[in-house]
Design a protein around this motif. Structure first.
Motif, PDB file in Angstrom:
ATOM      1  N   UNK A  17      23.034  10.257  54.273  1.00  0.00           N
ATOM      2  CA  UNK A  17      23.665   9.527  53.174  1.00  0.00           C
ATOM      3  C   UNK A  17      23.200  10.134  51.859  1.00  0.00           C
ATOM      4  N   UNK A  18      24.019   9.902  50.820  1.00  0.00           N
ATOM      5  CA  UNK A  18      23.680  10.349  49.464  1.00  0.00           C
ATOM      6  C   UNK A  18      23.955   9.211  48.502  1.00  0.00           C
ATOM      7  N   UNK A  19      23.059   9.070  47.518  1.00  0.00           N
ATOM      8  CA  UNK A  19      23.207   8.054  46.482  1.00  0.00           C
ATOM      9  C   UNK A  19      22.890   8.716  45.141  1.00  0.00           C
ATOM     10  N   UNK A  20      23.707   8.445  44.133  1.00  0.00           N
ATOM     11  CA  UNK A  20      23.430   8.977  42.794  1.00  0.00           C
ATOM     12  C   UNK A  20      22.204   8.294  42.211  1.00  0.00           C
ATOM     13  N   UNK A  21      21.337   9.102  41.604  1.00  0.00           N
ATOM     14  CA  UNK A  21      20.132   8.622  40.943  1.00  0.00           C
ATOM     15  C   UNK A  21      20.254   8.930  39.459  1.00  0.00           C
ATOM     16  N   UNK A  23      22.489   8.238  37.534  1.00  0.00           N
ATOM     17  CA  UNK A  23      23.898   8.472  37.229  1.00  0.00           C
ATOM     18  C   UNK A  23      24.320   9.944  37.252  1.00  0.00           C
ATOM     19  N   UNK A  24      23.368  10.892  37.541  1.00  0.00           N
ATOM     20  CA  UNK A  24      23.810  12.279  37.474  1.00  0.00           C
ATOM     21  C   UNK A  24      23.321  13.212  38.577  1.00  0.00           C
ATOM     22  N   UNK A  25      22.422  12.780  39.441  1.00  0.00           N
ATOM     23  CA  UNK A  25      22.028  13.630  40.568  1.00  0.00           C
ATOM     24  C   UNK A  25      22.066  12.817  41.856  1.00  0.00           C
ATOM     25  N   UNK A  26      22.269  13.513  42.956  1.00  0.00           N
ATOM     26  CA  UNK A  26      22.293  12.847  44.254  1.00  0.00           C
ATOM     27  C   UNK A  26      20.941  12.951  44.932  1.00  0.00           C
ATOM     28  N   UNK A  27      20.530  11.861  45.558  1.00  0.00           N
ATOM     29  CA  UNK A  27      19.362  11.861  46.431  1.00  0.00           C
ATOM     30  C   UNK A  27      19.900  11.686  47.845  1.00  0.00           C
ATOM     31  N   UNK A  28      19.454  12.553  48.746  1.00  0.00           N
ATOM     32  CA  UNK A  28      19.910  12.506  50.133  1.00  0.00           C
ATOM     33  C   UNK A  28      18.847  11.886  51.022  1.00  0.00           C
ATOM     34  N   UNK A  29      19.316  11.234  52.057  1.00  0.00           N
ATOM     35  CA  UNK A  29      18.416  10.671  53.052  1.00  0.00           C
ATOM     36  C   UNK A  29      19.061  10.746  54.416  1.00  0.00           C
ATOM     37  N   UNK A  30      18.270  10.447  55.435  1.00  0.00           N
ATOM     38  CA  UNK A  30      18.820  10.411  56.786  1.00  0.00           C
ATOM     39  C   UNK A  30      17.974   9.502  57.665  1.00  0.00           C
ATOM     40  N   UNK A  31      18.612   9.070  58.743  1.00  0.00           N
ATOM     41  CA  UNK A  31      17.913   8.298  59.760  1.00  0.00           C
ATOM     42  C   UNK A  31      17.535   9.265  60.872  1.00  0.00           C
ATOM     43  N   UNK A  32      16.258   9.262  61.251  1.00  0.00           N
ATOM     44  CA  UNK A  32      15.775  10.226  62.236  1.00  0.00           C
ATOM     45  C   UNK A  32      15.829   9.707  63.666  1.00  0.00           C
ATOM     46  N   UNK A  33      15.873   8.384  63.852  1.00  0.00           N
ATOM     47  CA  UNK A  33      15.918   7.800  65.203  1.00  0.00           C
ATOM     48  C   UNK A  33      17.183   6.973  65.330  1.00  0.00           C
ATOM     49  N   UNK A  34      18.059   7.389  66.263  1.00  0.00           N
ATOM     50  CA  UNK A  34      19.321   6.680  66.451  1.00  0.00           C
ATOM     51  C   UNK A  34      19.869   6.963  67.840  1.00  0.00           C
ATOM     52  N   UNK A  35      20.803   6.121  68.240  1.00  0.00           N
ATOM     53  CA  UNK A  35      21.514   6.277  69.501  1.00  0.00           C
ATOM     54  C   UNK A  35      22.991   6.054  69.212  1.00  0.00           C
ATOM     55  N   UNK A 166      27.399   7.464  49.831  1.00  0.00           N
ATOM     56  CA  UNK A 166      28.273   8.380  50.569  1.00  0.00           C
ATOM     57  C   UNK A 166      27.636   8.692  51.914  1.00  0.00           C
ATOM     58  N   UNK A 167      28.412   8.530  52.960  1.00  0.00           N
ATOM     59  CA  UNK A 167      27.937   8.804  54.310  1.00  0.00           C
ATOM     60  C   UNK A 167      28.345  10.207  54.719  1.00  0.00           C
ATOM     61  N   UNK A 168      27.398  10.963  55.257  1.00  0.00           N
ATOM     62  CA  UNK A 168      27.631  12.325  55.752  1.00  0.00           C
ATOM     63  C   UNK A 168      27.007  12.392  57.139  1.00  0.00           C
ATOM     64  N   UNK A 169      27.854  12.343  58.151  1.00  0.00           N
ATOM     65  CA  UNK A 169      27.369  12.209  59.514  1.00  0.00           C
ATOM     66  C   UNK A 169      27.901  13.352  60.368  1.00  0.00           C
ATOM     67  N   UNK A 170      27.019  14.018  61.068  1.00  0.00           N
ATOM     68  CA  UNK A 170      27.387  15.076  62.011  1.00  0.00           C
ATOM     69  C   UNK A 170      26.928  14.623  63.385  1.00  0.00           C
TER      70      UNK A 170
END
Length: 176
Positions: A17-21, A23-35, A166-170
């Motif tokens: 996922x990405x979130x604007x910080x 108002x002008x840059x994106x911070x990205x994150x992810x979940x490491x444990x999922x099914x 914003x969700x970015x999922x592969x």
């Protein structure tokens, strides 16, 4: 036609996922444990049954202090709401390789409908004979819809953290 089960290959998948910080840059994150799992009729993914769950405390943004804040009651409140879930209701073909996935996202004690765009990468056999399916899923949600309301005003106007996520999922699945 027989039901086919597909299991996520976590080593070749990412829930991001990405979130604007500020108002002008994106911070990205992810979940490491999922099914995640899919049930299809044969190898046709239209009308597939799709389920996902992820461990909230596995979120990472590359910054320990920010991750701790995300897990706190200000945001995810991981102690009270340890899991994020998604259950697909419809998976319909829009055009060749493009699908629309509609389902229910469970987060922070609330369940809300979401619609996501899906690009089906196709089917292929890996060198060990396993049939794999690849998907890229994108979409946007408003975090406030799930009660993730924390923010701070900026002196210059605007807010510290955007409401839009914003969700970015592969996802890569293995035919069982």
């Amino acid at each position: 036609m027989a039901t086919t089960k597909w299991a996520v290959d976590p080593t070749h998948s990412e829930i991001g996922f990405k979130v604007k910080h500020m108002m002008f840059t994106n911070v990205s994150g992810k979940f490491q444990q999922f099914e995640a799992a899919i049930e299809t009729e044969g190898d046709n993914f239209e009308n597939a049954k799709i389920s996902f769950s992820g461990a909230i405390d596995s979120v990472t943004t590359g910054n320990a202090d920010r991750d701790t804040h995300l897990l706190s009651p200000d945001f995810f409140d991981a102690a009270q709401y340890p899991t994020i879930t998604f259950t697909g209701d419809t998976f319909k073909k829009i055009s060749e390789g493009d699908y629309e996935l509609t389902g229910t996202l469970g987060l922070h004690g609330a369940e809300k409908p979401v619609t996501l765009a899906v690009e089906f990468g196709g089917l292929a056999k890996d060198p060990w004979g396993n049939t794999k399916a690849g998907f890229t899923i994108t979409g946007k949600i408003n975090r406030k819809d799930w009660g993730l309301n924390w923010n701070a005003a900026l002196e210059t106007g605007g807010v510290l953290v955007s409401e839009e996520v914003r969700l970015n999922i592969e996802l890569q699945f293995v035919k069982q």
